[in-house]
Design a protein around this motif. Structure first.
Motif, PDB file in Angstrom:
ATOM      1  N   ASP A 181       0.864  -1.176   0.000  1.00 43.26           N
ATOM      2  CA  ASP A 181       0.000   0.000   0.000  1.00 43.26           C
ATOM      3  C   ASP A 181       0.900   1.225   0.000  1.00 43.26           C
ATOM      4  OD1 ASP A 181      -2.689  -1.286   0.332  1.00 43.26           O
ATOM      5  OD2 ASP A 181      -1.729  -2.002   2.161  1.00 43.26           O
ATOM      6  N   VAL A 182       0.714   2.088  -1.008  1.00 45.23           N
ATOM      7  CA  VAL A 182       1.626   3.198  -1.233  1.00 45.23           C
ATOM      8  C   VAL A 182       0.820   4.495  -1.235  1.00 45.23           C
ATOM      9  CG1 VAL A 182       3.356   4.168  -2.790  1.00 45.23           C
ATOM     10  CG2 VAL A 182       3.040   1.682  -2.658  1.00 45.23           C
ATOM     11  N   ALA A 183       1.374   5.541  -0.609  1.00 44.84           N
ATOM     12  CA  ALA A 183       0.699   6.837  -0.587  1.00 44.84           C
ATOM     13  C   ALA A 183       1.726   7.958  -0.640  1.00 44.84           C
ATOM     14  CB  ALA A 183      -0.166   6.980   0.655  1.00 44.84           C
ATOM     15  N   ILE A 184       1.379   9.040  -1.324  1.00 39.43           N
ATOM     16  CA  ILE A 184       2.145  10.278  -1.245  1.00 39.43           C
ATOM     17  C   ILE A 184       1.169  11.370  -0.835  1.00 39.43           C
ATOM     18  CG2 ILE A 184       3.944   9.634  -2.855  1.00 39.43           C
ATOM     19  CD1 ILE A 184       2.510  11.108  -5.056  1.00 39.43           C
ATOM     20  N   ARG A 192      -4.919  13.308   4.336  1.00 38.74           N
ATOM     21  CA  ARG A 192      -5.682  12.394   5.185  1.00 38.74           C
ATOM     22  C   ARG A 192      -4.919  11.987   6.444  1.00 38.74           C
ATOM     23  NH1 ARG A 192     -10.157   9.672   3.093  1.00 38.74           N
ATOM     24  NH2 ARG A 192     -10.682  10.174   0.936  1.00 38.74           N
ATOM     25  N   TYR A 193      -3.595  11.898   6.372  1.00 38.42           N
ATOM     26  CA  TYR A 193      -2.839  11.272   7.462  1.00 38.42           C
ATOM     27  C   TYR A 193      -1.939  12.267   8.189  1.00 38.42           C
ATOM     28  CZ  TYR A 193      -4.642   7.350   4.856  1.00 38.42           C
ATOM     29  OH  TYR A 193      -5.488   6.493   4.207  1.00 38.42           O
ATOM     30  N   GLY A 226       1.770   2.123   5.300  1.00 37.31           N
ATOM     31  CA  GLY A 226       1.442   2.951   6.455  1.00 37.31           C
ATOM     32  C   GLY A 226       2.621   3.578   7.154  1.00 37.31           C
ATOM     33  N   MET A 227       3.839   3.240   6.766  1.00 34.66           N
ATOM     34  CA  MET A 227       5.037   3.797   7.397  1.00 34.66           C
ATOM     35  C   MET A 227       5.574   4.953   6.554  1.00 34.66           C
ATOM     36  SD  MET A 227       7.030   0.301   8.476  1.00 34.66           S
ATOM     37  CE  MET A 227       8.435   1.284   9.059  1.00 34.66           C
ATOM     38  N   TYR A 257       0.402   5.603   9.731  1.00 29.64           N
ATOM     39  CA  TYR A 257      -1.024   5.434   9.924  1.00 29.64           C
ATOM     40  C   TYR A 257      -1.389   3.981   9.689  1.00 29.64           C
ATOM     41  CZ  TYR A 257      -1.060   5.473   4.805  1.00 29.64           C
ATOM     42  OH  TYR A 257      -0.817   5.189   3.492  1.00 29.64           O
ATOM     43  N   THR A 258      -2.584   3.614  10.102  1.00 31.96           N
ATOM     44  CA  THR A 258      -3.110   2.276   9.835  1.00 31.96           C
ATOM     45  C   THR A 258      -3.776   2.275   8.477  1.00 31.96           C
ATOM     46  OG1 THR A 258      -3.492   1.888  12.188  1.00 31.96           O
ATOM     47  CG2 THR A 258      -4.671   0.470  10.622  1.00 31.96           C
ATOM     48  N   VAL A 259      -3.302   1.433   7.595  1.00 27.53           N
ATOM     49  CA  VAL A 259      -3.826   1.394   6.238  1.00 27.53           C
ATOM     50  C   VAL A 259      -5.287   0.939   6.272  1.00 27.53           C
ATOM     51  CG1 VAL A 259      -3.604   0.320   3.972  1.00 27.53           C
ATOM     52  CG2 VAL A 259      -1.555   0.921   5.279  1.00 27.53           C
TER      53      VAL A 259
END
Length: 638
Positions: free
Chosen positions: A154-157, A219-220, A170-171, A226-228
């Motif tokens: 799970d990837v986020a920017i 969002r985070y 989540g890290m 955060y918890t995915v």
């Protein structure tokens, strides 16, 4: 004819504040196709080797032509100086090699390109780049991390003010600080490849379960991570009080756009969807789950017209015949050598299936049609169908005609021209309502306010084969409104345009219209006949000008509640210039309003389904009649 029927659940706005005021795109891949009922769409790119399998979007990274998906709504999902969160869930890599996961980057020559943002893998590292000018990339997030194939990530920017973060599972793996605005890029975000000199390369090979892009909120915003969220993702609110029923758009001159039947327990509406298809949606009470039938799936190219542009004017008019079967009528928007079509449902009071597409153009004997207004006059001999439409004779000049059928559409009589404003730039616009089994009431203009020197408003009616002025004086055909009728509203100084006509509780016509003291000052007004004269009053200002630059007299829209013409629904610009839906009620001689929608997606073109307590309207970005990113929404007004 291609029939495609599938469940189309309404997306209900939740009670929690899930970023309701922001633009949110959510796509979760179910194996049934890309779900357009959410906040935008991610669609297939070139190459075609993209599949939906086992609930994932699969990009195989092989073969010529490039394999990528992209978000179609660039203008909505362009962060520039806003906070944002771009998330990719369940990403599985088939290889540990270099690849692009997503971004807005295009190499346009061997030495230069254009970039807004890009997230990719290089030499065992995650790299995220951002550009302020489209060329240089002064901001970069980098984190070394080995990949394991066939394991989901799970990837986020994210951006929060001046803070930029990269998260994996989540890290937080990387962070930077910069107060910059991203380059306003010229093309759409892509998933699975980059665009390099007109072709795709740097392929991602694998699959992903879902994407969620939020523009306007971080969002985070946490160094601790955060918890995915678990899949399926929660439904984010659309920023509307109603429910998003189906993708689509419509103009306001094809009516009825929606009908009810089976004692009001069912309703159906049509809309131009996917920018090319004409679809019909049907639901049973309580109207929370729709099915879709494709009436015309490829924008009439099979009929010899070539690749004609998508246009919301191509929407259908609907009719429930006396035998209970549904009919849909449609045509192109003033395109030569295109037919005039209808289709009939296979069963009474059911939109589940429609028969063949019937082209009645040879019987109409004309060319360059627009609009569809169908009626059935059950009080006349043989209960004829009446089809009312506009025909362009030359550019800028059109007339209105009526054709009839006494055998449920199998054969059509030669059309009668009943409205002709005399040529030149005088092309009337017309709305109609059936006021009895033998009568149709009309409201018309003498032209288009952008092109006609003076635009006034006129009323007349048809009954038992004859046309009459409001006072009952018979009229000679064709009716020239400028010479044969007295204007209800004189547009000599301030032009006007019509939106709706209904019949009040006393049996008299009531008209909703807009006028324009200036091109940037639109007013919603009401005309009501009292048996001897017309009473004209302003309801409310639309709080600004046109919907888009190309049509400065397009307003957000107004309609009556057919059951109570002292109630109107209209679209008004808020303090941010966004059209919101309002309900206005007349009481004690004054109008009072209640706001129905909020958020940054405009709500326009309302229509109350007769016989129901449901309001329909468009919600989303409307750039022009050829370019929209809207859904048809349904709102309980009971």
């Amino acid at each position: 004819m291609i029939i495609q029927k599938m469940p189309y659940p309404i997306v209900v706005a939740p009670t929690d504040p899930e970023h309701w005021a922001y633009v949110v795109l959510q796509e979760q891949y179910t194996g049934l196709g890309i779900d357009e009922s959410r906040y935008g769409q991610v669609r297939e790119g070139s190459g075609g080797n993209i599949a939906l399998s086992n609930g994932s979007l699969v990009l195989d990274g092989s073969g010529p032509g490039g394999h990528a998906a992209w978000n179609n709504d660039r203008k909505e999902f362009n962060p520039t100086n806003k906070d944002f969160t771009f998330e990719f869930f369940g990403v599985v890599f088939n290889s540990t090699g270099d690849c692009t996961l997503a971004g807005q980057e295009q190499l346009i020559s061997a030495s230069s390109g254009r970039c807004q943002w890009n997230i990719y893998r290089r030499s065992g590292q995650w790299i995220v780049t951002f550009s302020v000018d489209g060329l240089t990339k002064p901001l970069q997030l980098t984190a070394a991390q080995a990949l394991t194939v066939s394991v989901p990530y799970d990837v986020a920017i994210e951006r929060s003010g001046s803070t930029w973060r990269l998260y994996v599972n989540g890290m937080m793996l990387a962070k930077a600080t910069a107060s910059i605005a991203l380059y306003d890029f010229i093309t759409t975000p892509r998933i699975g490849a980059r665009l390099n000199l007109g072709a795709y390369d740097d392929f991602f090979s694998g699959s992903l379960k879902a994407v969620r892009w939020t523009v306007g909120a971080a969002r985070y915003n946490s160094d601790a991570g955060y918890t995915v969220p678990s899949l399926p993702l929660p439904q984010g609110s659309t920023g509307i009080a109603g429910q998003r029923a189906a993708p689509g758009a419509w103009t306001w001159f094809n009516d009825p756009r929606a009908i009810s039947y089976a004692s009001g327990s069912k309703l159906a509406f049509t809309g131009m969807t996917r920018r090319t298809n004409l679809d019909l949606f049907e639901a049973s009470a309580p109207f929370t789950n729709f099915t879709r039938t494709q009436l015309d799936p490829d924008n009439w190219t099979q009929n010899g017209a070539g690749n004609v542009p998508s246009d919301d004017h191509n929407n259908a008019g609907l009719l429930r015949r006396a035998d209970g079967k549904l009919m849909a009528f449609w045509t192109e928007h003033s395109i030569s050598n295109v037919g005039y079509y209808y289709s009939v449902s296979g069963e009474a009071d059911s939109g589940a299936s429609f028969g063949a597409i019937n082209d009645i153009d040879p019987q109409l004997g004309g060319d360059r049609y627009t609009y569809a207004l169908p009626f059935q006059m059950t009080g006349e001999a043989n209960s004829p169908l009446h089809l009312i439409f506009r025909e362009h004779l030359v550019d800028g000049y059109a007339v209105w005609r009526r054709s009839t059928s006494t055998n449920n559409g199998a054969n059509w009589a030669a059309p009668i021209t009943f409205l002709d404003a005399g040529g030149g730039d005088y092309s009337p616009y017309l709305k109609a309502v059936q006021s009895s089994p033998t009568r149709i009431d009309f409201v018309c203009t003498d032209g288009h306010p952008s092109y006609t020197p003076v635009v006034s408003i006129y009323h007349f009616y048809y009954e038992n084969g004859t046309y009459y002025d409001t006072d009952g004086t018979p009229l000679t055909l064709p009716i020239n409104p400028v010479t044969a009728l007295s204007p209800l509203y004189d547009g000599t100084i301030t032009p006007a345009w019509i939106w709706d006509i209904q019949i009040n509780a006393d049996g008299y016509p009531v008209i909703a219209y807009t006028n324009f003291p200036t091109v940037d000052d639109h007013r919603y007004r009401r005309l009501e006949y009292n048996g001897t004269s017309w009473v004209d009053e302003q309801i409310v200002s639309a709080n600004g000008g046109g919907l888009y630059a190309g049509e400065p007299h397009y307003t957000g829209g107004i309609c009556f509640d057919p059951a109570n013409t002292n109630v109107v629904y209209c679209s008004i610009k808020d303090g941010f210039g966004i059209y919101q839906m309002w309900k206005f009620t007349k009481g004690g001689g004054a109008w009072s309003g209640v706001k129905l929608t909020s958020g940054i997606r405009p709500s326009i073109r309302p229509f109350v389904v007769p016989g129901t307590n449901r309001l329909l309207y468009l919600n989303g970005v409307y750039n022009s009649q050829f370019d929209w990113h809207t859904h048809i929404c349904i709102h309980d007004i009971g």
